[in-house]
Design an enzyme around this catalytic site. Structure first.
Site: not given
Ligand SMILES: *[C@@H]1O[C@H](CO)[C@@H](O)[C@H](O)[C@H]1NC(C)=O
Ligand SMILES: *[C@@H]1O[C@H](CO)[C@@H](O)[C@H](O)[C@H]1NC(C)=O
Ligand SMILES: *[C@@H]1O[C@H](CO)[C@@H](O)[C@H](O)[C@H]1NC(C)=O
Ligand SMILES: *[C@@H]1O[C@H](CO)[C@@H](O)[C@H](O)[C@H]1NC(C)=O
Length: 500
Positions: A443, A339
């Site tokens: 995720e 991320e």
């Protein structure tokens, strides 16, 4: 002759066993995986009790405070956001009125302002936010009157800051206090927010006290039995977040604690035992690739990728991890970075890093997949496809949550399900291209903003996501295995019949 033959036979058998063991251990794609979050990279919300023993645990690095003078009835501000003096005459508090803590110990701190300068007291007692790095005169002792959320701020000269009638703030008040509304050295304090990441836990306890606490956590939070549970429930891999300091184990730079590397070694051993693939995920890169606690940001700043030296240091971490685990039949993939947040993490620096990181993995393994996380907040989810598509066994990671956006606050059960089936499904097919890189939903979670949903609704929600994300060509991974918040714990969801 006979003995040569039999030697040859045994050698072949050995080769065969070794190869078939590799084949058995490498899971078929797409994988169904679970993240081992909150283990080797701390996130306070996953297990808040880890922070319980820290004195003044609400005053950790990166905690944001606002100070309102009780005599002036005004918030303290760094004029211009920094680079000038402090005043105490603002009726509302926002960025310029917010101070970030750097913790020296439980009572002593530096105060960082909006423009990243530090507050200091000059020899004439004036208070300014001009220092680019904190020294002795930028050091303050926060004295609490906790029951009332009030504080006094003692400067290095032993005197307290006070708000004067002309709105100026000076560091020259020597009297004692009864914490009343008539005391110009008393401030009402609002804690806006704080971080509970690896930096905060290590520096909050101090490395010496953090060491046994984290070592105990690493050896008890995830154990061999968890790997058995994971494999028995049809999952085929684990994604393990790690921090950059793992590469300098056993003596990482302060305040980090050594020993996470041996824990990762054990994880590989257990993964081999239970035939699970391991995805090593660099979750916290040097300088932090996003402002969140899970990238181990010290104070919400994000500086990863802003220099060639920083990128090279990150490549070194990948090189180290790939070299250490390349021989394990369970090494499924190395994820180069979790991320990175746009625009601060630029596409240009990211591609430079992904290219070098990819090559670092390939130096040690031709088989391991190399996963590249899409940038959060990127305007274009396809921005890595052409680049990654040219690299054998490259994977692009996308994360899908129906959270973290006010749009979802009012979504009903059906709207959430539709959003997965329509919007995320189409988002996934946009990045899943023939001849492109593989895709990974690294995720997701069966948690949403629907209050008081029934078990059946949550099951449907989880199943919908598994159906949709099952189209990702590399696979998916639930966030996360264990969590005090039940829906975020895949273990709880499985044990209680929400996910099978
Ligand atoms: C606050 O005080 C400073 C210094 O006296 C002054 O320059 C500034 O205009 C004041 N701001 C407000 C909002 O009153
Ligand atoms: C905290 O640090 C300050 C400044 O170095 C020192 O004077 C003080 O004794 C320390 N306090 C504790 C509790 O360690
Ligand atoms: C989700 O998809 C629907 C149907 O294509 C579309 O109308 C809607 O605008 C999308 N929502 C968002 C937030 O993109
Ligand atoms: C959800 O349940 C809680 C506790 O049972 C209750 O207090 C709350 O009002 C409920 N919320 C809604 C939106 O139904």
């Amino acid at each position: 002759m006979r003995s040569r033959l039999s030697r040859c036979f045994w050698l072949l058998l050995l080769c065969y066993c070794f190869l078939s063991r590799r084949a058995a251990a490498a899971p078929r794609l797409p994988v169904r995986a679970v993240n081992l979050g909150g283990w080797l990279v701390t996130e306070g919300w996953i297990l808040p009790s880890l922070f319980d023993g820290i004195p003044n645990k609400d005053l950790l690095d990166g905690t944001q405070l606002q100070f309102k003078s009780v005599t002036q009835d005004g918030f303290v501000a760094a004029e211009k956001g920094g680079g000038a003096g402090l005043v105490a005459n603002r009726s509302q508090a926002s960025g310029w009125e917010t101070f970030k803590l750097w913790r020296i110990n439980e009572t002593t701190f530096n105060l960082k302002v909006f423009g990243n300068q530090f507050v200091g007291v000059q020899s004439d007692g004036s208070v300014v936010a001009t220092a680019m790095s904190p020294g002795k005169s930028e050091t303050f002792r926060l004295v609490r009157n906790a029951g009332q959320n009030r504080m006094r701020i003692m400067a290095a000269n032993g005197l307290f800051l006070q708000a004067n009638k002309d709105s100026s703030v000076t560091g020259d008040y020597g009297k004692s206090t009864s914490w009343g509304d008539d005391d110009p050295s008393v401030f009402a304090v609002t804690r806006v927010t704080g971080l509970q990441g690896e930096y905060q836990i290590c520096n909050g306890y101090g490395t010496a006290k953090a060491t046994p606490i984290l070592k105990n956590h690493w050896s008890t939070y995830i154990v061999e039995d968890d790997f058995r549970f994971i494999s028995e429930n049809g999952l085929t891999a684990v994604r393990i977040p790690v921090g950059w300091w793992i590469a300098s184990d056993p003596s990482p730079p302060a305040p980090y604690v050594g020993g996470s590397l041996q824990t990762l070694d054990k994880a590989f051993k257990w993964a081999e035992e239970y035939n699970l693939g391991v995805i090593i995920d660099l979750h916290a890169a040097p300088g932090s690739q996003n402002p969140f606690e899970h990238s181990a940001s010290k104070d919400g700043s994000q500086d990863w990728g802003t220099s060639a030296a920083n990128i090279a240091q990150t490549v070194q971490v990948i090189d180290f991890l790939a070299s250490r685990y390349a021989a394990s039949p369970s090494l499924l993939a190395v994820e180069l970075l979790n991320e990175p947040l746009a625009p601060r993490a630029s596409l240009e620096s990211l591609k430079t890093y992904y290219r070098d990181g990819y090559n670092a993995v390939r130096k040690h393994s031709s088989e391991a997949y190399v996963i590249m996380s899409n940038r959060l907040s990127s305007p274009d989810p396809t921005e890595l496809l052409e680049f990654a598509g040219g690299l054998p066994k490259a994977v692009v990671d996308v994360h899908y949550y129906v959270l973290f956006n006010s749009m979802f606050d009012t979504f009903t059960v059906q709207q959430n399900i539709d959003f997965i089936k329509t919007n995320y499904s189409s988002a996934l097919s946009t990045v899943t291209k023939q001849n492109g890189p593989l895709t990974f939903v690294g995720e997701w979670v069966a948690e949403w903003q629907v209050p008081n949903a029934t078990k059946e609704e949550l099951k449907m929600f989880a199943n919908t996501q598994m159906d949709v994300y099952g189209k990702a060509t590399f696979g998916w991974a639930y966030w996360t295995l264990k969590n005090v918040n039940n829906h975020w714990s895949m273990e709880w969801m499985i044990k209680n019949g929400y996910i099978s």
